[in-house]
Design a protein around this motif. Structure first.
Motif, PDB file in Angstrom:
ATOM      1  N   THR A 153       0.839  -1.194   0.000  1.00  0.00           N
ATOM      2  CA  THR A 153       0.000   0.000   0.000  1.00  0.00           C
ATOM      3  C   THR A 153       0.873   1.244   0.000  1.00  0.00           C
ATOM      4  O   THR A 153       2.087   1.178   0.225  1.00  0.00           O
ATOM      5  CB  THR A 153      -0.900   0.034   1.251  1.00  0.00           C
ATOM      6  OG1 THR A 153      -0.070   0.180   2.413  1.00  0.00           O
ATOM      7  CG2 THR A 153      -1.728  -1.242   1.355  1.00  0.00           C
ATOM      8  N   LYS A 154       0.229   2.381  -0.223  1.00  0.00           N
ATOM      9  CA  LYS A 154       0.961   3.652  -0.195  1.00  0.00           C
ATOM     10  C   LYS A 154       1.623   3.861   1.156  1.00  0.00           C
ATOM     11  O   LYS A 154       2.789   4.246   1.248  1.00  0.00           O
ATOM     12  CB  LYS A 154       0.004   4.806  -0.495  1.00  0.00           C
ATOM     13  CG  LYS A 154       0.665   6.188  -0.515  1.00  0.00           C
ATOM     14  CD  LYS A 154       0.465   6.975   0.748  1.00  0.00           C
ATOM     15  CE  LYS A 154      -0.980   7.378   0.919  1.00  0.00           C
ATOM     16  NZ  LYS A 154      -1.178   8.293   2.074  1.00  0.00           N
ATOM     17  N   ASN A 155       0.895   3.582   2.230  1.00  0.00           N
ATOM     18  CA  ASN A 155       1.459   3.776   3.572  1.00  0.00           C
ATOM     19  C   ASN A 155       2.649   2.857   3.828  1.00  0.00           C
ATOM     20  O   ASN A 155       3.618   3.243   4.481  1.00  0.00           O
ATOM     21  CB  ASN A 155       0.381   3.542   4.627  1.00  0.00           C
ATOM     22  CG  ASN A 155      -0.667   4.644   4.626  1.00  0.00           C
ATOM     23  OD1 ASN A 155      -0.407   5.762   4.176  1.00  0.00           O
ATOM     24  ND2 ASN A 155      -1.865   4.336   5.111  1.00  0.00           N
ATOM     25  N   GLN A 191       5.287  13.907  -1.609  1.00  0.00           N
ATOM     26  CA  GLN A 191       4.305  13.406  -0.646  1.00  0.00           C
ATOM     27  C   GLN A 191       2.892  13.764  -1.091  1.00  0.00           C
ATOM     28  O   GLN A 191       1.951  12.975  -0.922  1.00  0.00           O
ATOM     29  CB  GLN A 191       4.580  13.986   0.732  1.00  0.00           C
ATOM     30  CG  GLN A 191       3.687  13.431   1.840  1.00  0.00           C
ATOM     31  CD  GLN A 191       3.889  11.947   2.058  1.00  0.00           C
ATOM     32  OE1 GLN A 191       5.001  11.481   2.298  1.00  0.00           O
ATOM     33  NE2 GLN A 191       2.805  11.177   1.957  1.00  0.00           N
ATOM     34  N   LEU A 230       1.845  11.238  -3.586  1.00  0.00           N
ATOM     35  CA  LEU A 230       1.541   9.974  -2.916  1.00  0.00           C
ATOM     36  C   LEU A 230       0.177  10.028  -2.241  1.00  0.00           C
ATOM     37  O   LEU A 230      -0.531   9.014  -2.157  1.00  0.00           O
ATOM     38  CB  LEU A 230       2.618   9.660  -1.878  1.00  0.00           C
ATOM     39  CG  LEU A 230       4.013   9.310  -2.418  1.00  0.00           C
ATOM     40  CD1 LEU A 230       5.030   9.278  -1.277  1.00  0.00           C
ATOM     41  CD2 LEU A 230       3.993   7.962  -3.135  1.00  0.00           C
ATOM     42  N   ASP A 231      -0.198  11.214  -1.765  1.00  0.00           N
ATOM     43  CA  ASP A 231      -1.481  11.377  -1.080  1.00  0.00           C
ATOM     44  C   ASP A 231      -2.640  11.597  -2.041  1.00  0.00           C
ATOM     45  O   ASP A 231      -3.808  11.613  -1.612  1.00  0.00           O
ATOM     46  CB  ASP A 231      -1.404  12.561  -0.108  1.00  0.00           C
ATOM     47  CG  ASP A 231      -0.458  12.292   1.053  1.00  0.00           C
ATOM     48  OD1 ASP A 231      -0.218  11.109   1.351  1.00  0.00           O
ATOM     49  OD2 ASP A 231       0.050  13.266   1.636  1.00  0.00           O
ATOM     50  N   PHE A 270      -2.993   8.382  -7.193  1.00  0.00           N
ATOM     51  CA  PHE A 270      -1.876   7.455  -6.953  1.00  0.00           C
ATOM     52  C   PHE A 270      -2.431   6.157  -6.382  1.00  0.00           C
ATOM     53  O   PHE A 270      -2.993   6.134  -5.280  1.00  0.00           O
ATOM     54  CB  PHE A 270      -0.864   8.057  -5.976  1.00  0.00           C
ATOM     55  CG  PHE A 270       0.283   7.123  -5.658  1.00  0.00           C
ATOM     56  CD1 PHE A 270       1.362   7.037  -6.521  1.00  0.00           C
ATOM     57  CD2 PHE A 270       0.255   6.308  -4.537  1.00  0.00           C
ATOM     58  CE1 PHE A 270       2.409   6.168  -6.257  1.00  0.00           C
ATOM     59  CE2 PHE A 270       1.298   5.431  -4.259  1.00  0.00           C
ATOM     60  CZ  PHE A 270       2.376   5.363  -5.129  1.00  0.00           C
ATOM     61  N   THR A 284      -1.787   1.674  -6.075  1.00  0.00           N
ATOM     62  CA  THR A 284      -0.818   0.585  -6.164  1.00  0.00           C
ATOM     63  C   THR A 284      -1.545  -0.711  -6.477  1.00  0.00           C
ATOM     64  O   THR A 284      -2.713  -0.891  -6.098  1.00  0.00           O
ATOM     65  CB  THR A 284      -0.040   0.430  -4.841  1.00  0.00           C
ATOM     66  OG1 THR A 284      -0.951   0.106  -3.797  1.00  0.00           O
ATOM     67  CG2 THR A 284       0.700   1.710  -4.489  1.00  0.00           C
ATOM     68  N   GLU A 310       3.256   3.969  -9.235  1.00  0.00           N
ATOM     69  CA  GLU A 310       3.960   3.355  -8.106  1.00  0.00           C
ATOM     70  C   GLU A 310       5.396   2.958  -8.440  1.00  0.00           C
ATOM     71  O   GLU A 310       6.181   2.635  -7.540  1.00  0.00           O
ATOM     72  CB  GLU A 310       3.192   2.147  -7.573  1.00  0.00           C
ATOM     73  CG  GLU A 310       3.189   0.932  -8.454  1.00  0.00           C
ATOM     74  CD  GLU A 310       2.650  -0.302  -7.722  1.00  0.00           C
ATOM     75  OE1 GLU A 310       3.210  -0.659  -6.659  1.00  0.00           O
ATOM     76  OE2 GLU A 310       1.677  -0.889  -8.208  1.00  0.00           O
TER      77      GLU A 310
END
Length: 646
Positions: A504-506, A524, A527-528, A532, A534, A577
């Protein structure tokens, strides 16, 4: 630190506040903010300095574009024009040719053009060195000091070593701009900054009165010869202080810089051969003064010799310096430095050449030290590369044959040659110019010359390598071919396979932070973004890395033109990603490399259409972004990463 001092520039340059450049920026500010810029000279100058500072901010997505435009404006105003090259220059070339036994040389139109191109290229390169450094995070000086230094450099000509002074630059000056000596520059700018910081007056008074103090016990052990030496050193130090103080009163950058260059004398070759000594650790947050004092006067070229830089670097992490023994047997000669950013190695520097590589003798000492750090592996590659390059250099000096392993390394078939300087080791280009790449290529590729194809029609079942223009679906047709180049050796097409998906993104963010990878604010924000995403399942993906110039497009193509062209070659855009995944898996990225991820643009916090970028900075590895508007034009040397179409 006195960050704002527009009054200094107003005093120096009375016409600056009303100049065209400052007025233009004031109008731009008023247009963007709706607020009127004060008519006070200092306010208008500060507004101009703020604009420059914001333009070169590493987090500004348009930084590279603005920096390129700034350089071009300097070229237009300060690089010699072809028509301005004086005839005296060509007369000198004729005289030198005659003195070398070439007779009376005629300089034709084409040769004259070539000579002029060399002059202009050298001037641009020397000016770029100053601009790139002043715009880098290393140059932690107030904006007003940077402006003063840059404006002064633009008016300085050749350095006269006998007179120890710089001549004045004229529009017909053919010499390059002065060399950048970071230590000498730090010495000058720190001194001027101190002068304008009231809070250091007490310290300045203390330094003025400072003398070498010896106890009675010390005096009893000192011989007549040593006493004379100490007296001479005290006298010399006072003379130097008085001379510099007079120059400081005049505030002439050219004179101060010339004085500083003479002061920072490098260590002798005899001293470099002696690697006995010790490492000294300067802890994070500690007083920077002992570190600065230990470096000044040794010609390391390290910007750490400046107080502002040393203070900033110690705020970021520990700093280690290896000092070898001086003639008196004391560890005072700085030879290598390891700078930490928090818990990671940010950089390793030596004293060899302007690019601060490790000198030929100190590598083992540094290698042993680096074993104490968790990220010493990358250093080991750099150290091994420098050793192998030295072996090749010695072989070529002795006219010995290079092995295939030598050539594979030398032409960077498997990985770039990495050193410890700001730029690639200059020996690489110097030595390559002595070789015949066409003759070396079959040895590198372990094949016969006729097994290297140069066009699509030459490709057959016996082809072992391809060197030529990229053609439609080339990456599908040559997917099993190990070596693909547009030109050898500089046009290498790099292919790699990485794993994407399954995180995951996190999880990606946490893994990057766990590996001390820096994530810019703009990265960032991508990504947020809801755009975006995955993949849930992990799978391998094949990537192809190439330069814009490899695509065969004319001029500086736009983002849309690049994206369209790669489809013809059998490539496609990367999933977003790939940015963080490739960042995690590409740990040995060279310092001088920036990679753009060819992906569908995502609007970041600034609202610009951005793509991810990968780089290595002073703080280590970065996940960054850059502006990629469809109509943006790209330099031929810009490197993109795309995915191989299945």
């Amino acid at each position: 630190m006195s960050e704002r001092n527009p009054a200094f520039l107003q005093t120096k340059y009375r016409d600056l506040s009303s100049s065209e450049e400052v007025t233009k920026i004031a109008v731009n500010t008023e247009t963007k903010t709706g607020a009127k810029v004060s008519e006070k000279p200092e306010a208008r100058i500060q507004n101009y300095l703020d604009y420059i500072s914001n333009s070169i901010d590493p987090n500004n997505p348009r930084r590279e574009e603005k920096l390129a435009r700034f350089k071009q404006s300097l070229y237009d105003g300060h690089i010699i024009k072809p028509a301005e090259v004086p005839e005296a220059y060509f007369n000198t070339q004729r005289r030198l040719a005659r003195e070398q036994g070439h007779g009376d040389m005629e300089i034709g139109k084409e040769q004259r053009k070539q000579l002029i191109e060399v002059i202009i290229t050298d001037q641009k390169s020397s000016l770029d060195n100053w601009v790139d450094y002043m715009a880098s995070p290393d140059a932690v000086y107030p904006d007003w000091l940077k402006y003063w230094a840059m404006r002064s450099i633009l008016g300085m000509g050749e350095y006269d070593k006998e007179k120890k002074q710089f001549g004045k630059r004229r529009k017909d000056t053919v010499k390059s701009f002065p060399d950048l000596d970071r230590e000498a520059l730090a010495y000058v700018l720190d001194a001027v900054e101190k002068k304008y910081r009231p809070q250091v007056e007490t310290q300045l008074a203390k330094e003025k009165e400072e003398e070498i103090e010896l106890t009675e016990a010390d005096l009893e052990e000192i011989t007549l010869e040593e006493a004379t030496t100490i007296e001479d050193e005290q006298h010399t130090k006072k003379q130097e202080q008085q001379a510099f103080k007079k120059l400081l009163q005049g505030e002439s950058f050219a004179k101060l810089y010339a004085w500083a260059i003479e002061k920072v004398t490098p260590a002798s070759q005899e001293q470099l051969a002696d690697t006995r000594g010790e490492w000294i650790k300067y802890p994070k947050g500690s007083d920077h003064t002992p570190l600065v004092q230990s470096l000044q006067g040794h010609g390391t070229g390290w910007c750490t010799a400046g107080e502002s830089t040393a203070r900033t670097q110690l705020d970021g992490g520990d700093f280690y310096v290896f000092y070898s023994l001086d003639p008196k047997g004391k560890p005072t000669v700085p030879r290598a430095a390891i700078r930490m950013q928090e818990n990671s190695i940010a950089e390793v520097r030596g004293v060899f050449g302007q690019d601060q590589n490790l000198d030929p003798h100190i590598g083992t000492v540094v290698q042993d030290k680096l074993k104490e750090f968790p990220d010493g592996k990358l250093y080991e590659k750099k150290n091994a590369d420098m050793k192998h390059l030295t072996v090749i250099e010695n072989k070529m000096k002795k006219e010995q044959e290079l092995s295939r392993a030598d050539l594979v390394f030398f032409y960077a078939l498997n990985s770039p040659i990495q050193g410890f300087g700001y730029k690639p080791d200059p020996r690489i280009q110097e030595l390559r110019q002595q070789r015949d790449p066409k003759a070396d290529a079959p040895v590198c590729f372990d094949c016969e010359p006729d097994q290297i194809a140069h066009t699509q029609s030459e490709v057959n079942e016996n082809t072992k390598a391809y060197v030529g223009q990229l053609f439609p679906n080339i990456f599908q047709q040559l997917k099993d071919l190990e070596y693909v180049y547009t030109a050898f050796p500089e046009g290498k097409i790099v292919r790699s396979t990485i794993e994407i998906g399954g995180k995951t993104k996190n999880e990606l963010v946490a893994e990057m932070k766990g590996k001390n990878i820096q994530i810019s604010g703009y990265a960032q924000s991508i990504l947020d973004s809801k755009d975006f995403i995955t993949a849930k399942k992990s799978e391998p993906t094949d990537l192809v890395r190439l330069k814009v110039g490899d695509l065969g497009l004319e001029g500086n193509p736009t983002t849309d033109q690049i994206y369209q062209k790669i489809k013809e070659l059998g490539l496609e855009l990367c999933p977003a990603e790939v940015g963080p995944q490739y960042r995690l898996q590409y740990a040995d990225q060279p310092t001088d490399e920036y990679l753009y991820i060819g992906m569908k643009q995502i609007a970041g916090s600034g609202g610009y259409p951005d793509v991810f970028g990968l780089r290595r900075g002073d703080a280590g590895l970065w996940l960054d972004v850059d502006w990629a508007e469809p109509a943006r034009r790209w330099s031929s040397v810009a490197q993109f990463v795309f995915r191989l179409r299945k």
